[in-house]
Design an enzyme around this catalytic site. Structure first.
Site, PDB file in Angstrom:
ATOM      1  N   HIS A  59     -19.274 -43.786 -37.920  1.00  0.00           N
ATOM      2  CA  HIS A  59     -18.274 -42.737 -37.756  1.00  0.00           C
ATOM      3  C   HIS A  59     -18.696 -41.737 -36.685  1.00  0.00           C
ATOM      4  O   HIS A  59     -19.879 -41.420 -36.526  1.00  0.00           O
ATOM      5  CB  HIS A  59     -17.964 -42.032 -39.088  1.00  0.00           C
ATOM      6  CG  HIS A  59     -19.087 -41.264 -39.708  1.00  0.00           C
ATOM      7  ND1 HIS A  59     -19.320 -39.940 -39.427  1.00  0.00           N
ATOM      8  CD2 HIS A  59     -20.024 -41.618 -40.618  1.00  0.00           C
ATOM      9  CE1 HIS A  59     -20.350 -39.507 -40.148  1.00  0.00           C
ATOM     10  NE2 HIS A  59     -20.803 -40.514 -40.873  1.00  0.00           N
ATOM     11  N   ASP A 167     -26.224 -37.800 -38.312  1.00  0.00           N
ATOM     12  CA  ASP A 167     -25.236 -38.489 -39.142  1.00  0.00           C
ATOM     13  C   ASP A 167     -23.876 -38.303 -38.471  1.00  0.00           C
ATOM     14  O   ASP A 167     -23.293 -37.211 -38.569  1.00  0.00           O
ATOM     15  CB  ASP A 167     -25.249 -37.890 -40.549  1.00  0.00           C
ATOM     16  CG  ASP A 167     -24.146 -38.399 -41.451  1.00  0.00           C
ATOM     17  OD1 ASP A 167     -23.588 -39.478 -41.166  1.00  0.00           O
ATOM     18  OD2 ASP A 167     -23.820 -37.703 -42.431  1.00  0.00           O
ATOM     19  N   GLU A 195     -14.626 -39.542 -41.326  1.00  0.00           N
ATOM     20  CA  GLU A 195     -15.385 -40.044 -42.474  1.00  0.00           C
ATOM     21  C   GLU A 195     -15.797 -38.912 -43.400  1.00  0.00           C
ATOM     22  O   GLU A 195     -15.780 -39.065 -44.626  1.00  0.00           O
ATOM     23  CB  GLU A 195     -16.635 -40.797 -41.979  1.00  0.00           C
ATOM     24  CG  GLU A 195     -17.389 -41.549 -43.069  1.00  0.00           C
ATOM     25  CD  GLU A 195     -18.525 -40.742 -43.709  1.00  0.00           C
ATOM     26  OE1 GLU A 195     -19.167 -41.237 -44.642  1.00  0.00           O
ATOM     27  OE2 GLU A 195     -18.772 -39.593 -43.253  1.00  0.00           O
ATOM     28  N   GLU A 196     -16.158 -37.780 -42.812  1.00  0.00           N
ATOM     29  CA  GLU A 196     -16.742 -36.694 -43.596  1.00  0.00           C
ATOM     30  C   GLU A 196     -15.735 -35.997 -44.521  1.00  0.00           C
ATOM     31  O   GLU A 196     -16.127 -35.223 -45.390  1.00  0.00           O
ATOM     32  CB  GLU A 196     -17.378 -35.652 -42.655  1.00  0.00           C
ATOM     33  CG  GLU A 196     -18.526 -36.176 -41.807  1.00  0.00           C
ATOM     34  CD  GLU A 196     -19.771 -36.501 -42.611  1.00  0.00           C
ATOM     35  OE1 GLU A 196     -19.742 -36.388 -43.856  1.00  0.00           O
ATOM     36  OE2 GLU A 196     -20.786 -36.875 -41.997  1.00  0.00           O
ATOM     37  N   HIS A 306     -26.480 -33.120 -43.107  1.00  0.00           N
ATOM     38  CA  HIS A 306     -25.325 -32.207 -43.130  1.00  0.00           C
ATOM     39  C   HIS A 306     -25.729 -30.756 -42.881  1.00  0.00           C
ATOM     40  O   HIS A 306     -25.151 -29.830 -43.459  1.00  0.00           O
ATOM     41  CB  HIS A 306     -24.552 -32.326 -44.455  1.00  0.00           C
ATOM     42  CG  HIS A 306     -23.738 -33.573 -44.555  1.00  0.00           C
ATOM     43  ND1 HIS A 306     -22.775 -33.768 -45.522  1.00  0.00           N
ATOM     44  CD2 HIS A 306     -23.736 -34.708 -43.817  1.00  0.00           C
ATOM     45  CE1 HIS A 306     -22.224 -34.954 -45.373  1.00  0.00           C
ATOM     46  NE2 HIS A 306     -22.795 -35.549 -44.339  1.00  0.00           N
TER      47      HIS A 306
END
Length: 333
Positions: A59, A167, A195-196, A306
């Protein structure tokens, strides 16, 4: 390439800069299209035609923030885009459009007794851009604008990398490398958006491709920290790519899981698995989209995920490359 990808800003719904960069790297090496949500669906011809459709995914989006209000005295209120712990946000430098700000909160010296005992919450945070009032702030920022961690990329210690957006820009980088290499079989590559915030892009791209087998490249939470022992460490930096058997969204294909671990063992490539059922990734949407797909996830262990300062180890990236080169041809068997 990884540094360039990580320093691009692209949270869910605002992935254009990342998309444009990736297209510039793959446009002469494959066929590609952009779907309605903004994901890239690429097809790379291999030396041989394949009897199965194999799709590799990563992603493009990272976690970030969106501006929800501007106060009369010129401060910005905001909400997270994706799963961010409010505790890692306070006092961070952020970027909105072409200006910078600092995430502020009420100083400890002014907190009441009850306030000191409460956890940091996004409702108590604000962004200070140095505006004297709302009118001045509105010249630079509008509601719905995105804000991003402003964070340097650098290498440190014994082969570690620190950056925002590891990420999943690592997965994007590995896919770009594969597209620019000679592949044994025809392969689909999907660089997914959003995606998140709920695996939205992958639901659409997997419906379009309808793969038989899907390989998801990700980053995953490592808990190898001071004072954390045993299974609570989940996975560990330096012990190779993580092959998952289950997470919070997906029960992975058991035979593919065994295959990946076996390929690693036979080729002296270290691999590990997660010792906790937690988190999730695009596999959760891909597995149940259209006719369904067998799924496998290979992830980079990452500390402080994150946040503004995620950390990975270069050896794990290299061992993931090695595993992909050995594993990918076997997915067509």
């Amino acid at each position: 390439m990884l540094k360039e990808l990580c320093l691009l800003n692209g949270t869910s719904g605002d992935e254009c800069a990342v998309k444009d960069y990736i297209v510039s790297k793959i446009k002469d090496k494959c066929e590609y299209k952009i779907d309605a949500l903004g994901s890239i669906i690429a097809f790379k011809k291999g030396v041989k035609r394949a009897n199965k459709k194999v799709m590799i995914c990563a992603h493009m989006d990272e976690v970030g923030f969106i501006i929800t209000d501007i106060t009369d005295d010129g401060y910005l209120k905001f909400s997270p885009v994706g799963g961010i712990d409010a505790r890692v946000v306070a006092d961070r430098k952020v970027k909105i459009n072409d200006i910078y700000g600092v995430v502020g909160l009420k100083p400890i010296h002014l907190l009441s007794g009850d306030e000191k005992d409460k956890a940091v919450s996004f409702k108590n945070l604000f962004i200070d851009i140095g505006a004297k009032d709302k009118t001045q702030a509105e010249k630079y920022v509008s509601l719905g604008d995105y804000a991003y961690f402003s964070s340097d990329y650098y290498e440190f210690g014994d082969g570690y990398i620190k950056s925002k957006a590891l990420d999943d820009r690592i997965g994007c980088m590995l896919m770009i490398e594969l597209i620019n290499s000679e592949l044994e079989y025809d392969t689909y590559f999907c660089f997914n958006v959003q995606e998140e915030v709920g695996l939205r892009g992958s639901k659409c791209t997997s419906f379009d491709v309808q793969p038989d087998v899907s390989l998801i490249l990700e980053s995953t939470t490592a808990g190898d920290l001071c004072g954390v022992t045993g299974g609570n460490r989940v996975c560990v930096l330096g012990k190779g790519p993580v092959v998952s058997f289950m997470d919070g969204r997906t029960v992975y294909d058991k035979e593919l899981y065994k295959l990946a671990r076996k390929v690693g063992e036979e080729n002296n490539i270290p691999t590990q698995t997660k010792t906790a059922i937690a988190g999730g990734n695009d596999a959760g949407a891909i597995q149940t989209s259209a006719k369904g797909s067998r799924v496998i996830a290979v992830s980079l262990p990452s500390r402080y995920i994150h946040g503004a300062s995620s950390v990975v180890k270069k050896d794990d990236i290299e061992n993931t490359r090695k595993l992909l080169n050995k594993l990918l041809p076997k997915l067509y068997d």
